[in-house]
Design an enzyme around this catalytic site. Structure first.
Site, PDB file in Angstrom:
ATOM      1  CE  LYS A  45      -4.389   1.291   0.389  1.00 42.36           C
ATOM      2  NZ  LYS A  45      -5.578   0.592  -0.121  1.00 42.36           N
ATOM      3  CG  ASP A  69      -7.337   3.268  -1.158  1.00 39.34           C
ATOM      4  OD1 ASP A  69      -7.894   2.164  -1.113  1.00 39.34           O
ATOM      5  OD2 ASP A  69      -7.345   4.054  -0.188  1.00 39.34           O
TER       6      ASP A  69
HETATM    7  P1  NDP Z   1     -12.860   7.785  -3.601  1.00 36.79           P
HETATM    8  O1  NDP Z   1     -11.787   8.750  -3.383  1.00 36.79           O
HETATM    9  O2  NDP Z   1     -13.374   7.536  -4.968  1.00 36.79           O
HETATM   10  O3  NDP Z   1     -14.111   8.126  -2.685  1.00 36.79           O
HETATM   11  C1  NDP Z   1     -13.976   8.265  -1.308  1.00 36.79           C
HETATM   12  C2  NDP Z   1     -15.296   8.722  -0.734  1.00 36.79           C
HETATM   13  O4  NDP Z   1     -15.254   8.644   0.674  1.00 36.79           O
HETATM   14  C3  NDP Z   1     -15.616  10.158  -1.080  1.00 36.79           C
HETATM   15  O5  NDP Z   1     -17.004  10.297  -1.143  1.00 36.79           O
HETATM   16  C4  NDP Z   1     -15.020  10.900   0.107  1.00 36.79           C
HETATM   17  O6  NDP Z   1     -15.586  12.173   0.337  1.00 36.79           O
HETATM   18  C5  NDP Z   1     -15.378   9.967   1.234  1.00 36.79           C
HETATM   19  N1  NDP Z   1     -14.422  10.146   2.322  1.00 36.79           N
HETATM   20  C6  NDP Z   1     -13.061  10.053   2.258  1.00 36.79           C
HETATM   21  N2  NDP Z   1     -12.520  10.324   3.445  1.00 36.79           N
HETATM   22  C7  NDP Z   1     -13.541  10.625   4.257  1.00 36.79           C
HETATM   23  C8  NDP Z   1     -13.621  10.991   5.614  1.00 36.79           C
HETATM   24  N3  NDP Z   1     -12.514  11.106   6.372  1.00 36.79           N
HETATM   25  N4  NDP Z   1     -14.860  11.201   6.133  1.00 36.79           N
HETATM   26  C9  NDP Z   1     -15.976  11.065   5.369  1.00 36.79           C
HETATM   27  N5  NDP Z   1     -15.953  10.727   4.072  1.00 36.79           N
HETATM   28  C10 NDP Z   1     -14.763  10.500   3.541  1.00 36.79           C
HETATM   29  O7  NDP Z   1     -12.320   6.401  -2.956  1.00 36.79           O
HETATM   30  P2  NDP Z   1     -12.840   4.926  -3.180  1.00 36.79           P
HETATM   31  O8  NDP Z   1     -14.289   4.905  -3.446  1.00 36.79           O
HETATM   32  O9  NDP Z   1     -11.909   4.261  -4.130  1.00 36.79           O
HETATM   33  O10 NDP Z   1     -12.540   4.279  -1.755  1.00 36.79           O
HETATM   34  C11 NDP Z   1     -13.508   4.205  -0.721  1.00 36.79           C
HETATM   35  C12 NDP Z   1     -13.111   3.154   0.297  1.00 36.79           C
HETATM   36  O11 NDP Z   1     -13.019   1.882  -0.350  1.00 36.79           O
HETATM   37  C13 NDP Z   1     -11.738   3.355   0.939  1.00 36.79           C
HETATM   38  O12 NDP Z   1     -11.800   2.861   2.266  1.00 36.79           O
HETATM   39  C14 NDP Z   1     -10.823   2.470   0.122  1.00 36.79           C
HETATM   40  O13 NDP Z   1      -9.672   2.082   0.848  1.00 36.79           O
HETATM   41  C15 NDP Z   1     -11.744   1.292  -0.126  1.00 36.79           C
HETATM   42  N6  NDP Z   1     -11.394   0.431  -1.260  1.00 36.79           N
HETATM   43  C16 NDP Z   1     -11.252   0.943  -2.514  1.00 36.79           C
HETATM   44  C17 NDP Z   1     -10.957   0.112  -3.571  1.00 36.79           C
HETATM   45  C18 NDP Z   1     -10.881   0.609  -4.962  1.00 36.79           C
HETATM   46  O14 NDP Z   1     -10.736  -0.229  -5.861  1.00 36.79           O
HETATM   47  N7  NDP Z   1     -10.979   1.885  -5.232  1.00 36.79           N
HETATM   48  C19 NDP Z   1     -10.741  -1.336  -3.353  1.00 36.79           C
HETATM   49  C20 NDP Z   1     -10.984  -1.779  -2.013  1.00 36.79           C
HETATM   50  C21 NDP Z   1     -11.285  -0.907  -1.011  1.00 36.79           C
HETATM   51  P3  NDP Z   1     -14.718  13.508   0.062  1.00 36.79           P
HETATM   52  O15 NDP Z   1     -14.827  13.737  -1.403  1.00 36.79           O
HETATM   53  O16 NDP Z   1     -15.363  14.563   0.880  1.00 36.79           O
HETATM   54  O17 NDP Z   1     -13.314  13.202   0.512  1.00 36.79           O
HETATM   55  O1  2IT Z   2      -7.791  -1.549  -0.932  1.00 36.35           O
HETATM   56  C1  2IT Z   2      -7.729  -2.059  -2.072  1.00 36.35           C
HETATM   57  O2  2IT Z   2      -7.873  -3.288  -2.218  1.00 36.35           O
HETATM   58  C2  2IT Z   2      -7.525  -1.185  -3.214  1.00 36.35           C
HETATM   59  N1  2IT Z   2      -7.478   0.025  -3.042  1.00 36.35           N
HETATM   60  C3  2IT Z   2      -7.347  -1.761  -4.576  1.00 36.35           C
HETATM   61  C4  2IT Z   2      -5.939  -2.241  -4.762  1.00 36.35           C
HETATM   62  C5  2IT Z   2      -5.582  -2.698  -6.142  1.00 36.35           C
HETATM   63  O3  2IT Z   2      -4.399  -3.000  -6.312  1.00 36.35           O
HETATM   64  O4  2IT Z   2      -6.430  -2.762  -7.038  1.00 36.35           O
END
Ligand code: NDP
Ligand code: 2IT
Length: 425
Positions: free
Chosen positions: A98, A138
């Site tokens: 990460k 992420d």
């Molecule tokens: P994005 O950046 O696309 O979206 C994040 C969202 O969460 C936004 O709406 C953001 O709002 C909100 N957010 C972030 N930080 C905070 C906070 N401190 N308090 C409240 N809201 C918050 O990220 P992802 O959708 O990719 O990721 C979301 C979650 O999923 C994370 O935990 C990530 O680790 C997990 N994840 C993502 C994967 C992926 O493939 N993308 C895979 C597996 C897990 P704002 O715009 O206001 O910051």
């Molecule tokens: O938390 C996660 O699994 C991710 N943000 C995706 C990682 C990846 O390599 O696709």
């Protein structure tokens, strides 16, 4: 994590002798670097860049990059640790890693984000590679950032390889990668419900976040007959009593991914919606205090505390599938486990994202691409197999129905056995 592994270590004294636990919690390598960049006004800024290479016993390091003001070494070490076991569960040959930066892309221009990404990659490129460490998105790192990171990597290394996943479709990306995490979290919820002869049809669902994971969670819920009622960002949340339909979802995607606006605007556009701003004085999150059947936390760390978990149960929620990483605090998780609801921990429920990253890597190696249907079918099969691996491991170690123990144990065994086979390294 270590608690759920105790019975495993009891059964395998050879792990204790080889100090597998002590070795697994120590990352193989930590890279920490300076990222200087210039904003549009000519001011110089300095951020910190990180990459934690946690474990490569079953494959090259693999995991996302997070750009958010809250990023620090401790959070990334813990996320990299989780990633090791999540990746092991996918059935694909990927180790864990990460990285990211305390840079906050919110409010920055495209040019500022590009300059930051160029500076970040001008150091990271020498540490990563398609057989060493493969990065991805992420929080704060989506398609735009992946492009701005891939460009300098390709230039500095003078090679076109699958060193980043989540790439654009016409330059090596995989169909279904943007959808994969959200779709996977919903497939996982369906699998859990099937153990009780239920489906998502007609179920009301609370979704947090409004980024990549939240958007495609809502889309798959619509496909399977569920009804998503909420979205959020760090400023507040929307409750839409009529539910989010495809037209509203298209609005959210345009609002967040193109205009980079705030969810508050949704309530100005749709009369059925109410916006509530974050109130820092509250010790609970009101998003989790609505009547519903299922919850899909898809925003960030620690967004469901003990009180939120109690509110969810009180409001009828009996399925929680974690799209985000560690959105429920350990005490919150205990509330769900004590009640015996269907609780899918992130390392199992959100593994669809990294799984399709693994499929993107496979396609890149073959210089070939699969159709949408092929990738989606593989994703569904992978989520099914993660679900059965969790169920089987939980039963084998006498905690039937406990997906937390199941995921921890199944992921750990695969990595531990690989480490045993490879000797003391
Ligand atoms: P994005 O950046 O696309 O979206 C994040 C969202 O969460 C936004 O709406 C953001 O709002 C909100 N957010 C972030 N930080 C905070 C906070 N401190 N308090 C409240 N809201 C918050 O990220 P992802 O959708 O990719 O990721 C979301 C979650 O999923 C994370 O935990 C990530 O680790 C997990 N994840 C993502 C994967 C992926 O493939 N993308 C895979 C597996 C897990 P704002 O715009 O206001 O910051
Ligand atoms: O938390 C996660 O699994 C991710 N943000 C995706 C990682 C990846 O390599 O696709």
């Amino acid at each position: 994590m270590v608690e759920s592994l105790e019975p495993v270590i009891e059964k395998h004294p050879e792990y204790r002798k080889a100090k597998i636990l002590e070795r697994i919690i120590e990352p193989e390598r930590i890279i920490l670097f300076r990222v200087p960049w210039m904003d549009d006004q000519g001011n110089v800024h300095v951020n910190r860049g990180f990459r934690i290479e946690a474990n490569s016993a079953i494959g090259p390091h693999k995991g996302g990059l997070r750009f958010h003001a809250s990023v620090n070494l401790g959070i990334l070490k813990f996320l990299a640790f989780e990633q090791v076991f999540k990746n092991a569960l996918t059935t694909l040959p990927m180790g864990g890693g990460k990285g990211g930066s305390d840079f906050d892309p919110k409010g920055k221009s495209d040019n500022e984000v590009m300059r930051f990404c160029q500076s970040f990659m001008s150091e990271l490129f020498r540490h990563i590679g398609p057989n060493t460490d493969i990065t991805a998105g992420d929080i704060g790192v989506g398609g735009r950032e992946i492009g701005f990171l891939f460009g300098p990597y390709r230039r500095l290394r003078d090679e076109f390889t699958g060193v980043l996943t989540g790439k654009g479709l016409n330059w090596g990306g995989s169909l279904i990668r943007p959808e994969a995490t959200g779709y996977g979290a919903v497939y996982f919820a369906s699998e859990m419900l099937a153990t009780r002869n239920e489906t998502l049809e007609g179920k009301t669902c609370l979704v947090s976040g409004s980024g990549n994971v939240a958007q495609y969670t809502i889309e798959k819920l619509l496909d399977l007959g569920g009804k998503a009622m909420t979205i959020s960002d760090s400023s507040g949340y929307i409750y839409d009593e009529e539910g989010i339909d495809r037209k509203k979802l298209a609005y959210i995607i345009e609002l967040k991914n193109v205009r980079r606006g705030r969810v508050k605007e949704y309530a100005d556009k749709f009369n059925s919606a109410v916006y509530t701003a974050v109130d820092p004085k509250l010790d609970y999150n009101p998003l989790w205090n609505h009547k519903a059947d299922c919850a899909f936390p898809s925003a960030t760390l620690n967004e469901i505390n003990t009180k939120d978990a109690q509110n969810l149960l009180k409001n009828g929620v009996h399925v929680v599938s974690e799209g985000a990483n560690m959105p429920t605090t350990p005490n919150g998780v205990q509330v769900f486990l004590d009640k015996g609801i269907l609780f899918g921990p992130g390392k199992a429920a959100n593994a669809g994202g990294v799984a399709v990253s693994g499929l993107e890597m496979a396609q890149n190696s073959m210089r070939y691409s699969w159709t949408r249907e092929e990738v989606d079918d593989r994703l569904r099969l992978i989520m099914k197999s993660i679900h059965s691996a969790c169920v089987e491991a939980a039963e084998r170690f006498n905690t039937p129905g406990n997906y937390v123990n199941g995921a921890n144990i199944a992921g750990f065994l695969k990595v531990a056995d690989a480490m045993m086979d490879q000797g003391l390294v």
